[in-house]
Design an enzyme around this catalytic site. Structure first.
Site, PDB file in Angstrom:
ATOM      1  N   HIS A  35     -47.125  -9.120 -26.574  1.00  0.00           N
ATOM      2  CA  HIS A  35     -46.544  -8.623 -27.815  1.00  0.00           C
ATOM      3  C   HIS A  35     -47.426  -9.117 -28.960  1.00  0.00           C
ATOM      4  O   HIS A  35     -47.667 -10.321 -29.090  1.00  0.00           O
ATOM      5  CB  HIS A  35     -45.109  -9.113 -27.991  1.00  0.00           C
ATOM      6  CG  HIS A  35     -44.167  -8.568 -26.964  1.00  0.00           C
ATOM      7  ND1 HIS A  35     -43.223  -9.343 -26.322  1.00  0.00           N
ATOM      8  CD2 HIS A  35     -44.037  -7.315 -26.460  1.00  0.00           C
ATOM      9  CE1 HIS A  35     -42.551  -8.589 -25.467  1.00  0.00           C
ATOM     10  NE2 HIS A  35     -43.028  -7.375 -25.521  1.00  0.00           N
TER      11      HIS A  35
ATOM     12  N   GLU B 257     -46.661 -12.178 -31.617  1.00  0.00           N
ATOM     13  CA  GLU B 257     -46.287 -13.502 -31.113  1.00  0.00           C
ATOM     14  C   GLU B 257     -47.537 -14.377 -31.136  1.00  0.00           C
ATOM     15  O   GLU B 257     -48.271 -14.473 -30.157  1.00  0.00           O
ATOM     16  CB  GLU B 257     -45.658 -13.358 -29.730  1.00  0.00           C
ATOM     17  CG  GLU B 257     -44.375 -12.518 -29.789  1.00  0.00           C
ATOM     18  CD  GLU B 257     -43.788 -12.167 -28.433  1.00  0.00           C
ATOM     19  OE1 GLU B 257     -44.337 -12.616 -27.408  1.00  0.00           O
ATOM     20  OE2 GLU B 257     -42.783 -11.440 -28.409  1.00  0.00           O
TER      21      GLU B 257
ATOM     22  N   GLU C  91     -41.372 -18.833 -23.471  1.00  0.00           N
ATOM     23  CA  GLU C  91     -41.029 -18.561 -24.866  1.00  0.00           C
ATOM     24  C   GLU C  91     -41.290 -19.831 -25.672  1.00  0.00           C
ATOM     25  O   GLU C  91     -40.613 -20.845 -25.505  1.00  0.00           O
ATOM     26  CB  GLU C  91     -39.575 -18.129 -24.980  1.00  0.00           C
ATOM     27  CG  GLU C  91     -39.242 -16.858 -24.198  1.00  0.00           C
ATOM     28  CD  GLU C  91     -39.842 -15.610 -24.815  1.00  0.00           C
ATOM     29  OE1 GLU C  91     -40.195 -15.639 -26.020  1.00  0.00           O
ATOM     30  OE2 GLU C  91     -39.965 -14.590 -24.095  1.00  0.00           O
TER      31      GLU C  91
END
Length: 344
Positions: A62, A65, A218
């Site tokens: 993505h 990010e 994450e």
């Protein structure tokens, strides 16, 4: 002195070059760096080293990010200048340069939903997914399964009750081995989500097709370049660097154990008339009572299906048929044959 592989950096080359010619350089310390294609850098340790892993380290699946992108670029630069001498084979990936330049998650469709076996519509992201799968397949060709690792690094769109967490994807292979879980724990990953649902993410591709020790990591919340709170990722960076530089296994800590969650189910968006009723800024892992209303999908009322259930990655704006949220619940685990296993 060897000719530098990049005029500036791996990231700048990836963003600025329209086309990239494959090329290699061998550093004075014996490390070989090979730019395979735009955004894909293969690094081999000195010939005298005894590598035990072939690690895929991916970022920018993505494009907005940025913390993982900065980390991958920094790692490439430190290897190039000799500050870090890797003991393992690495495949560093900056996956989606066009999305980075646009400062968006994607350009046409979500790249991290295109690594499955379905027949996806043509898109810029599909071409990237096909190329990345080819690169990973070639990188792991003739490599023992136990040597395959994949850290797919991301940032969450929204705040989270766990600043760092990981998703361990479904696999029929033993992809939750103690060494891998210990690495995440030592690196300050606060929670791990254990999924048993087939997916189409990059880490799922690696775990399900190649038996790799793989996870979606994450690392904080989305921010622009230069605005990431890297102090909060200092522990991850430290242990990550140690992993790259050592053939010794990371030893587990007796404190700060990760919280483990089991993915109970997923909510998929089936209708244009779709919404969640809770606050748009609700942090990941927020809890709801069993039966509590979460939102609606057309005429269907969405409710929390389990006790102590939490919502992760809620996004009512995903494309139709895509996952709009994960429902998770805390779980107890133990190791069986060196594999992290959920207790019944």
């Amino acid at each position: 002195m060897p000719v530098p592989l990049f005029e500036s950096s791996f990231l700048q080359e990836t963003l600025q070059a329209s086309e990239v010619s494959s090329r290699s350089v061998t550093l004075g310390n014996g490390v070989q760096m090979s730019l395979l294609k735009k955004g894909v850098l293969k690094i081999s340790p000195p010939s005298e080293a005894k590598p035990s892993k072939h690690m895929v380290i991916s970022s920018a699946v993505h494009g907005n990010e940025t913390a993982p992108i900065e980390m991958v670029d920094d790692l490439a630069s430190q290897i190039a200048n000799g500050s870090i001498v890797p003991k393992h084979h690495l495949l560093l990936i900056i996956a989606h340069p066009n999305a980075i330049l646009a400062e968006e998650r994607f350009v046409q469709t979500n790249l991290n939903r295109l690594f499955g076996d379905a027949a996806y519509p043509e898109s810029q992201e599909l071409a990237l997914a096909v190329s990345l799968k080819e690169q990973v397949t070639h990188f792991w060709q003739d490599v023992p399964m136990a040597s395959r690792w994949h850290l797919d690094m991301h940032c969450s769109i929204r705040a989270s009750k766990h600043y760092t967490f990981a998703i361990s994807p479904q696999s029929t292979y033993p992809t939750r081995r103690k060494e891998f879980i210990d690495f995440m724990q030592q690196a300050g990953i606060e929670a791990v989500l254990l999924s048993e649902e087939p997916s189409s993410t990059f880490s799922w591709f690696s775990s399900s097709k190649f038996g790799a020790q793989a996870a979606t990591l994450e690392l904080g919340q989305v921010a622009k370049f230069g605005h990431n709170d890297m102090d909060k990722l200092a522990q991850f960076r430290k242990v990550f660097w140690e992993l790259v530089e050592s053939v010794e296994s990371v030893e587990s800590s007796t404190s700060g154990d990760m919280i483990t969650y089991q993915v109970d189910s997923s909510i998929y968006r089936e209708n244009l008339d779709f919404e969640f009723y809770f606050d748009k800024a609700l942090p990941n892992f927020s809890r709801f009572s069993e039966g509590e209303t979460l939102g609606k999908d057309g005429d269907k009322v969405l409710t929390m299906p389990v006790e102590q259930g939490g919502v992760v990655f809620p996004n009512p704006n995903v494309e139709l048929k895509q996952r709009a949220a994960l429902i998770v619940k805390p779980c107890a685990t133990r190791y069986v044959d060196n594999q992290l296993t959920v207790l019944d």
